[in-house]
Design an enzyme around this catalytic site. Structure first.
Site, PDB file in Angstrom:
ATOM      1  N   HIS A 167       0.743  -1.430   0.089  1.00 50.21           N
ATOM      2  CA  HIS A 167       0.095  -0.064  -0.051  1.00 50.21           C
ATOM      3  C   HIS A 167       1.049   1.314   0.047  1.00 50.21           C
ATOM      4  O   HIS A 167       1.936   1.335   0.670  1.00 50.21           O
ATOM      5  CB  HIS A 167      -0.905   0.140   1.219  1.00 50.21           C
ATOM      6  CG  HIS A 167      -2.152  -0.775   0.960  1.00 50.21           C
ATOM      7  ND1 HIS A 167      -2.952  -0.802  -0.189  1.00 50.21           N
ATOM      8  CD2 HIS A 167      -2.792  -1.604   1.830  1.00 50.21           C
ATOM      9  CE1 HIS A 167      -4.119  -1.358  -0.018  1.00 50.21           C
ATOM     10  NE2 HIS A 167      -3.910  -1.993   1.222  1.00 50.21           N
ATOM     11  N   CYS A 241       0.501   1.988  -5.722  1.00 44.82           N
ATOM     12  CA  CYS A 241      -0.220   2.835  -6.312  1.00 44.82           C
ATOM     13  C   CYS A 241       0.285   4.146  -6.532  1.00 44.82           C
ATOM     14  O   CYS A 241       1.094   4.501  -5.772  1.00 44.82           O
ATOM     15  CB  CYS A 241      -1.724   3.009  -5.663  1.00 44.82           C
ATOM     16  SG  CYS A 241      -2.575   1.450  -5.619  1.00 44.82           S
ATOM     17  N   ARG A 250       0.640   2.690 -11.411  1.00 43.07           N
ATOM     18  CA  ARG A 250       1.334   2.129 -10.523  1.00 43.07           C
ATOM     19  C   ARG A 250       2.713   2.624 -10.781  1.00 43.07           C
ATOM     20  O   ARG A 250       3.065   3.163 -11.787  1.00 43.07           O
ATOM     21  CB  ARG A 250       1.461   0.529 -11.142  1.00 43.07           C
ATOM     22  CG  ARG A 250       0.027  -0.234 -10.777  1.00 43.07           C
ATOM     23  CD  ARG A 250      -0.250  -0.316  -9.308  1.00 43.07           C
ATOM     24  NE  ARG A 250      -1.479  -1.215  -9.001  1.00 43.07           N
ATOM     25  CZ  ARG A 250      -2.591  -0.610  -8.898  1.00 43.07           C
ATOM     26  NH1 ARG A 250      -2.703   0.664  -9.263  1.00 43.07           N
ATOM     27  NH2 ARG A 250      -3.684  -1.358  -8.830  1.00 43.07           N
TER      28      ARG A 250
END
Length: 264
Positions: A167, A241, A250
């Site tokens: 994340h 991300c 990405r």
């Protein structure tokens, strides 16, 4: 002298308007408080809980590997997230810095059970030390603050591409500052068998979320073919991300295996 008469109907209308305005204001304040709490939960509480859990998992792996007879090449069990199961073979060679195939394989490993934590990722520049778990499930891996291993890609020290996801924001956000990595920075992966050191040598700032080429055995972007490699080697891929607080694109950081140290 005439006395003005106030109609009861007019007074009722004014009272209803005041009540409607008051009720509307209360609803807006309540909605604002709820939204604020949701933001606090996403941006603070999920990070706090995920980081705490990830730190505990790192400590559990370290204790497991430090136990005589328990860390010598076992993978964590699916239930506990620590050791148990088949053992990866010990690395026996150092990989050339240019990524070419060494004459002796630096190690291999059996595939861990889905969602189990079995390795530790350390990135000195980011002051990051986080568990690596099998799979990229949000609920069972990424939202716990772990870094996830893409199923089907290689394991640490194997020829090919050891590809990871994490994340960028919320839930521990281990890759929040992945954009701070620079060429020649080091990335370490510890397993029960060895510590593998990769050196960053390529960075792709932005590509499509569907760019599967970046995690292939010879990683190369299918969207931006000028980014990537052209020959077999021992690679690591870190993905997250970008831009922050979105999942539209990405970012990719690649490294090449440059050294290994068996665990004693």
């Amino acid at each position: 002298m005439r006395v003005p008469v106030v109609q009861h109907r007019s007074r009722r209308r004014r009272a209803l308007r005041r009540r409607a305005l008051w009720t509307g204001g209360e609803l807006l304040v309540t909605a604002g408080v709820v939204l604020l709490l949701l933001v606090v939960h996403q941006l603070w509480w999920t990070n706090r809980e995920a980081r705490r859990g990830a730190d505990h998992q790192v400590q559990a792996l370290e204790r497991q590997w430090a136990t005589p007879g328990a860390g010598g090449g076992t993978t964590p069990s699916a239930n506990s997230g620590t050791a148990g199961g088949s053992s990866p073979s010990r690395p026996t060679a150092t990989t050339p810095a240019d990524g070419s195939t060494p004459t002796t394989s630096p190690g291999s490993a059996t595939t861990p059970d889905r969602s189990q934590a079995y390795a530790i990722l350390t990135v000195p520049r980011l002051h990051l030390r986080v568990p690596i778990a099998e799979g990229v499930s949000k609920r069972n891996v990424l939202n716990k603050g772990y870094v996830g291993h893409y199923p089907g890609t290689q394991q640490p020290g194997q020829a090919g591409n050891f590809a990871l996801a994490g994340h960028r924001n919320t839930h521990g956000e281990p890759f929040r500052y992945l954009n701070h990595l620079r060429v020649k920075d080091t990335v370490r992966v510890e397993t029960s068998a060895a510590t593998f050191t990769y050196t960053v040598d390529k960075i792709l700032p932005q590509t499509s979320a569907a760019d599967s080429g970046v995690i292939r055995p010879i990683p190369r972007s299918t969207v931006k073919p000028s980014y990537g490699y052209s020959r077999p080697g021992y690679y690591i891929t870190l993905t997250t991300c970008t831009p922050e607080y979105t999942s539209r694109y990405r970012m990719v950081v690649w490294g090449t295996l440059t050294s290994m140290r068996p665990r004693t």
